[in-house]
Design a protein around this motif. Structure first.
Motif, PDB file in Angstrom:
ATOM      1  N   GLY A   1       0.835  -1.187   0.000  1.00 25.71           N
ATOM      2  CA  GLY A   1       0.000   0.000   0.000  1.00 25.71           C
ATOM      3  C   GLY A   1       0.873   1.242   0.000  1.00 25.71           C
ATOM      4  N   VAL A   2       0.345   2.350  -0.561  1.00 30.80           N
ATOM      5  CA  VAL A   2       1.091   3.605  -0.658  1.00 30.80           C
ATOM      6  C   VAL A   2       0.210   4.735  -0.138  1.00 30.80           C
ATOM      7  CG1 VAL A   2       2.487   5.068  -2.165  1.00 30.80           C
ATOM      8  CG2 VAL A   2       2.075   2.676  -2.799  1.00 30.80           C
ATOM      9  N   THR A   3       0.742   5.563   0.749  1.00 26.21           N
ATOM     10  CA  THR A   3       0.002   6.740   1.200  1.00 26.21           C
ATOM     11  C   THR A   3       0.054   7.822   0.131  1.00 26.21           C
ATOM     12  OG1 THR A   3       1.938   7.746   2.240  1.00 26.21           O
ATOM     13  CG2 THR A   3       0.598   6.262   3.620  1.00 26.21           C
ATOM     14  N   PHE A   4      -0.738   8.863   0.331  1.00 21.13           N
ATOM     15  CA  PHE A   4      -0.694   9.998  -0.596  1.00 21.13           C
ATOM     16  C   PHE A   4       0.697  10.625  -0.582  1.00 21.13           C
ATOM     17  CE2 PHE A   4      -1.451  14.463  -1.767  1.00 21.13           C
ATOM     18  CZ  PHE A   4      -2.121  14.301  -2.964  1.00 21.13           C
ATOM     19  N   ALA A   5       1.276  10.765   0.620  1.00 24.15           N
ATOM     20  CA  ALA A   5       2.633  11.307   0.707  1.00 24.15           C
ATOM     21  C   ALA A   5       3.625  10.376   0.029  1.00 24.15           C
ATOM     22  CB  ALA A   5       3.020  11.519   2.174  1.00 24.15           C
ATOM     23  N   GLY A   6       3.348   9.061   0.085  1.00 23.59           N
ATOM     24  CA  GLY A   6       4.218   8.099  -0.573  1.00 23.59           C
ATOM     25  C   GLY A   6       4.188   8.237  -2.083  1.00 23.59           C
ATOM     26  N   LEU A   7       2.999   8.484  -2.648  1.00 21.02           N
ATOM     27  CA  LEU A   7       2.910   8.712  -4.089  1.00 21.02           C
ATOM     28  C   LEU A   7       3.733   9.927  -4.487  1.00 21.02           C
ATOM     29  CD1 LEU A   7      -0.914   8.102  -4.684  1.00 21.02           C
ATOM     30  CD2 LEU A   7       0.956   6.569  -5.313  1.00 21.02           C
ATOM     31  N   ARG A   8       3.653  10.979  -3.679  1.00 17.90           N
ATOM     32  CA  ARG A   8       4.436  12.182  -3.968  1.00 17.90           C
ATOM     33  C   ARG A   8       5.930  11.874  -3.871  1.00 17.90           C
ATOM     34  NH1 ARG A   8       2.688  15.270  -0.130  1.00 17.90           N
ATOM     35  NH2 ARG A   8       1.099  16.419  -1.286  1.00 17.90           N
ATOM     36  N   ALA A   9       6.312  11.125  -2.831  1.00 11.98           N
ATOM     37  CA  ALA A   9       7.729  10.804  -2.649  1.00 11.98           C
ATOM     38  C   ALA A   9       8.269   9.946  -3.789  1.00 11.98           C
ATOM     39  CB  ALA A   9       7.933  10.096  -1.313  1.00 11.98           C
ATOM     40  N   LEU A  10       7.421   9.124  -4.397  1.00 10.13           N
ATOM     41  CA  LEU A  10       7.846   8.274  -5.509  1.00 10.13           C
ATOM     42  C   LEU A  10       7.994   9.057  -6.815  1.00 10.13           C
ATOM     43  CD1 LEU A  10       5.657   5.145  -4.775  1.00 10.13           C
ATOM     44  CD2 LEU A  10       8.160   5.147  -4.931  1.00 10.13           C
ATOM     45  N   GLY A  11       7.484  10.282  -6.842  1.00  6.83           N
ATOM     46  CA  GLY A  11       7.619  11.105  -8.031  1.00  6.83           C
ATOM     47  C   GLY A  11       6.365  11.250  -8.855  1.00  6.83           C
ATOM     48  N   VAL A  12       5.194  10.865  -8.303  1.00  6.93           N
ATOM     49  CA  VAL A  12       3.938  11.060  -9.044  1.00  6.93           C
ATOM     50  C   VAL A  12       3.705  12.565  -9.213  1.00  6.93           C
ATOM     51  CG1 VAL A  12       1.432  10.744  -8.944  1.00  6.93           C
ATOM     52  CG2 VAL A  12       2.959   8.895  -8.210  1.00  6.93           C
ATOM     53  N   ALA A  53       2.071  16.357  -9.856  1.00  6.17           N
ATOM     54  CA  ALA A  53       0.990  17.056  -9.159  1.00  6.17           C
ATOM     55  C   ALA A  53      -0.362  16.846  -9.836  1.00  6.17           C
ATOM     56  CB  ALA A  53       1.311  18.543  -9.068  1.00  6.17           C
ATOM     57  N   GLU A  54      -0.385  16.856 -11.166  1.00  6.94           N
ATOM     58  CA  GLU A  54      -1.648  16.681 -11.885  1.00  6.94           C
ATOM     59  C   GLU A  54      -2.276  15.328 -11.565  1.00  6.94           C
ATOM     60  OE1 GLU A  54      -3.313  16.450 -16.490  1.00  6.94           O
ATOM     61  OE2 GLU A  54      -1.289  17.181 -16.096  1.00  6.94           O
ATOM     62  N   SER A  55      -1.464  14.309 -11.473  1.00  6.11           N
ATOM     63  CA  SER A  55      -1.966  12.980 -11.130  1.00  6.11           C
ATOM     64  C   SER A  55      -2.389  12.922  -9.672  1.00  6.11           C
ATOM     65  CB  SER A  55      -0.888  11.933 -11.413  1.00  6.11           C
ATOM     66  OG  SER A  55      -1.341  10.640 -11.072  1.00  6.11           O
ATOM     67  N   LEU A  56      -1.597  13.510  -8.781  1.00  6.55           N
ATOM     68  CA  LEU A  56      -1.958  13.521  -7.356  1.00  6.55           C
ATOM     69  C   LEU A  56      -3.305  14.185  -7.137  1.00  6.55           C
ATOM     70  CD1 LEU A  56       1.486  14.485  -5.739  1.00  6.55           C
ATOM     71  CD2 LEU A  56       0.351  12.244  -5.641  1.00  6.55           C
ATOM     72  N   ALA A  57      -3.581  15.237  -7.914  1.00  2.16           N
ATOM     73  CA  ALA A  57      -4.837  15.973  -7.749  1.00  2.16           C
ATOM     74  C   ALA A  57      -6.049  15.149  -8.146  1.00  2.16           C
ATOM     75  CB  ALA A  57      -4.786  17.256  -8.573  1.00  2.16           C
ATOM     76  N   SER A  58      -5.846  14.028  -8.842  1.00  2.00           N
ATOM     77  CA  SER A  58      -6.972  13.202  -9.276  1.00  2.00           C
ATOM     78  C   SER A  58      -7.387  12.181  -8.225  1.00  2.00           C
ATOM     79  CB  SER A  58      -6.621  12.484 -10.581  1.00  2.00           C
ATOM     80  OG  SER A  58      -5.573  11.540 -10.393  1.00  2.00           O
ATOM     81  N   PHE A  59      -6.660  12.101  -7.100  1.00  2.00           N
ATOM     82  CA  PHE A  59      -7.010  11.172  -6.028  1.00  2.00           C
ATOM     83  C   PHE A  59      -8.043  11.813  -5.103  1.00  2.00           C
ATOM     84  CE2 PHE A  59      -3.290   9.044  -7.560  1.00  2.00           C
ATOM     85  CZ  PHE A  59      -3.468   7.707  -7.216  1.00  2.00           C
ATOM     86  N   PRO A  60      -8.870  11.009  -4.436  1.00  2.00           N
ATOM     87  CA  PRO A  60      -9.923  11.548  -3.566  1.00  2.00           C
ATOM     88  C   PRO A  60      -9.349  12.374  -2.411  1.00  2.00           C
ATOM     89  CG  PRO A  60     -10.271   9.211  -4.006  1.00  2.00           C
ATOM     90  CD  PRO A  60      -8.904   9.536  -4.511  1.00  2.00           C
ATOM     91  N   GLU A  61     -10.086  13.407  -2.006  1.00  2.00           N
ATOM     92  CA  GLU A  61      -9.593  14.323  -0.982  1.00  2.00           C
ATOM     93  C   GLU A  61      -9.409  13.656   0.367  1.00  2.00           C
ATOM     94  OE1 GLU A  61     -12.201  17.572  -0.197  1.00  2.00           O
ATOM     95  OE2 GLU A  61     -14.019  16.341  -0.172  1.00  2.00           O
ATOM     96  N   GLU A  62     -10.253  12.674   0.702  1.00  2.00           N
ATOM     97  CA  GLU A  62     -10.093  12.023   2.004  1.00  2.00           C
ATOM     98  C   GLU A  62      -8.809  11.205   2.055  1.00  2.00           C
ATOM     99  OE1 GLU A  62     -12.811   9.319  -0.453  1.00  2.00           O
ATOM    100  OE2 GLU A  62     -12.573  11.483  -0.094  1.00  2.00           O
ATOM    101  N   PHE A  63      -8.432  10.603   0.938  1.00  2.00           N
ATOM    102  CA  PHE A  63      -7.168   9.870   0.879  1.00  2.00           C
ATOM    103  C   PHE A  63      -6.004  10.844   0.991  1.00  2.00           C
ATOM    104  CE2 PHE A  63      -3.776   8.359  -2.115  1.00  2.00           C
ATOM    105  CZ  PHE A  63      -3.226   7.407  -1.267  1.00  2.00           C
ATOM    106  N   ALA A  64      -6.087  11.972   0.294  1.00  2.00           N
ATOM    107  CA  ALA A  64      -5.019  12.968   0.360  1.00  2.00           C
ATOM    108  C   ALA A  64      -4.878  13.534   1.765  1.00  2.00           C
ATOM    109  CB  ALA A  64      -5.296  14.091  -0.644  1.00  2.00           C
ATOM    110  N   ALA A  65      -5.989  13.735   2.458  1.00  2.00           N
ATOM    111  CA  ALA A  65      -5.938  14.290   3.811  1.00  2.00           C
ATOM    112  C   ALA A  65      -5.315  13.313   4.799  1.00  2.00           C
ATOM    113  CB  ALA A  65      -7.346  14.681   4.264  1.00  2.00           C
ATOM    114  N   GLY A  66      -5.636  12.033   4.675  1.00  2.00           N
ATOM    115  CA  GLY A  66      -5.067  11.021   5.547  1.00  2.00           C
ATOM    116  C   GLY A  66      -5.916  10.745   6.777  1.00  2.00           C
TER     117      GLY A  66
END
Length: 456
Positions: free
Chosen positions: A70-81, A83-96
């Protein structure tokens, strides 16, 4: 109309239980993105010598261990995803999970301020979960992951869990009986006659439980499709308080302790559902294992008033089946539960031993908001969804922090009300993870540190 499902592309724990008696969860921080990407690549490269992510594809021989990521939202960012792709994830997942804690009843002693530090660490990026047949297989798999990780990933903590006795939790209830049957996926658990869950209730990119609606797939499709979301939870069970509750409520009401335990759960502790056997946990003729989940609260079962299984019982709140509930959504908020206990078995001759016991679990669905969070906020910690519950909370997992919880047991001669119920389950940690498909893990592994190279 269901779309085809490529089982080899789906992480296995989403659609089937492994029924393995050991588990280890590694919570990891990414210090070097390239090292993390190498780890992910190694887990989906088809190697026969190193550990691989376990898919939902059928196996000819059951393996010694299974592994999922499993990957957290911060983990996706750390892997290099990007910003445009990160913005497509649900807000509750991004919030944590920590930011959403109050909504799900993680307040008071369950608030994030009291969680294990790893769960509130901003560097919580990856969850590697290993399920194994024995301790040796567990060690082999986790050691291989650690070796591959090298110095580029830091282990925030590792959490071990193990099967307790005959599949019981620390309160003594047989667990894991009821799981949704997912369209296009292998059957799991005892059969029932409930509606089959659409594939898109648990996997992105497929028709969902809401007619004419599918949950948005994060972009690019290679990253989002066939993925799911999970709330990972560390839940401490207050076994002393549970046994004291049974004793005290029995004294007050003259009901036997085992009957009280059955009423607040909806099943006898051996798993026998009250709807099928309201007066004993050993009906004659005996129920077969295949009958333990094949029931409803309406129709031929005729328990609309809750005379057999109270409307506020734990399993009825978490899955009302055909019962009348607000929004007619009894079948629209189901989750997959994967969990094992941690801590030693409780010894009643050594009460108050100060040892923590509980459950490490993943609660999986296509929408954290509409499944996990909805269940906790609207059904576990509020009673307005069903007639007669008022503002009462779930007697087992509800946030009864003030020790003033109530529970109503209907009977032919009137209601028996249990009062002064305490919080029995305390959250020790929580995190929200994205469970990528095998294709998505390869996509993440192929990302780069070069500016602009990861544009979707």
């Amino acid at each position: 109309m269901q779309s085809a499902l490529d089982l080899a592309d789906v992480q296995g724990l989403i659609v089937r239980g492994y029924t393995m008696p050991r588990a280890r969860h590694l919570l990891l921080r990414i210090d070097e993105p390239a090292a993390a990407r190498r780890l992910l690549a190694s887990l989906v490269d088809g190697s026969t010598t190193g550990p691989q992510v376990t898919s939902a594809a059928p196996w000819a021989t059951k393996p010694d261990s299974c592994l999922n990521v499993g990957v957290t939202f911060a983990g996706l960012r750390a892997l290099g995803v990007p910003a445009e792709s990160l913005a497509s994830f649900p807000e509750e997942f991004a919030a944590g999970a920590a930011a959403r804690a109050q909504r799900v009843g993680d307040v008071g002693t369950s608030a994030p301020a009291h969680w294990l530090p790893a769960f509130t660490d901003r560097g919580l990026h990856l969850l590697v979960s290993v399920f194994a047949q024995d301790d040796a297989a567990l060690t082999r798999a986790t050691d291989a992951v650690v070796r591959t990780s090298g110095s580029g990933l830091a282990e925030l903590c590792r959490l071990d869990a193990a099967l307790l006795g005959a599949r019981v939790d620390h309160f003594g209830y047989v667990d894991g009986i009821s799981q949704p049957t997912i369209a296009s996926a292998p059957p799991t658990g005892p059969p029932d006659t409930m509606p089959v869950a659409p594939t898109g209730e648990f996997l992105l990119g497929h028709p969902s439980q809401h007619v004419g609606f599918s949950y948005p797939v994060p972009t690019p499709e290679a990253l989002g499709r066939n993925g799911s979301f999970a709330a990972f939870r560390m839940l401490a069970q207050d076994v002393d308080a549970f046994h004291e509750l049974l004793t005290e409520q029995s004294r007050r009401t003259n009901l036997p302790p085992e009957q009280i335990a059955a009423k607040i759960c909806g099943r006898w502790r051996n798993g026998t559902p009250l709807v099928l056997s309201p007066d004993t946990d050993t009906p004659q003729p005996a129920l077969s294992p295949d009958q333990l989940n094949d029931f409803d609260y309406v129709g031929r079962f005729g328990d609309e008033r809750g005379l057999a299984c109270p409307v506020g019982a734990h399993i009825r709140r978490m899955y009302p089946r055909g019962s009348r509930v607000a929004g007619n959504g009894g079948h629209k908020h189901r989750i997959v539960r994967r969990g094992l206990t941690y801590g030693p078995a409780f010894d009643p001759t050594r009460a108050h031993d100060g040892v923590e016991r509980g459950l490490l679990g993943l609660f999986i669905g296509v929408s954290l908001r509409d499944q996990f969070e909805f269940l906790m906020a609207d059904w576990a910690n509020d009673g307005l969804f069903a007639p007669g519950l008022g503002r009462s909370k779930d007697p087992i997992i509800g946030a009864n922090d003030d020790g003033a919880g109530t529970f109503s047991i209907p009977g032919p001669g009137g209601r028996t009300v249990l009062t002064d119920l305490p919080r029995l389950v305390t959250t020790r940690g929580g995190a929200y993870f994205f469970l990528p498909s095998v294709t998505a893990l390869r996509h993440l592994a192929a990302l780069s540190d070069e500016p602009g190279s990861n544009a979707p």
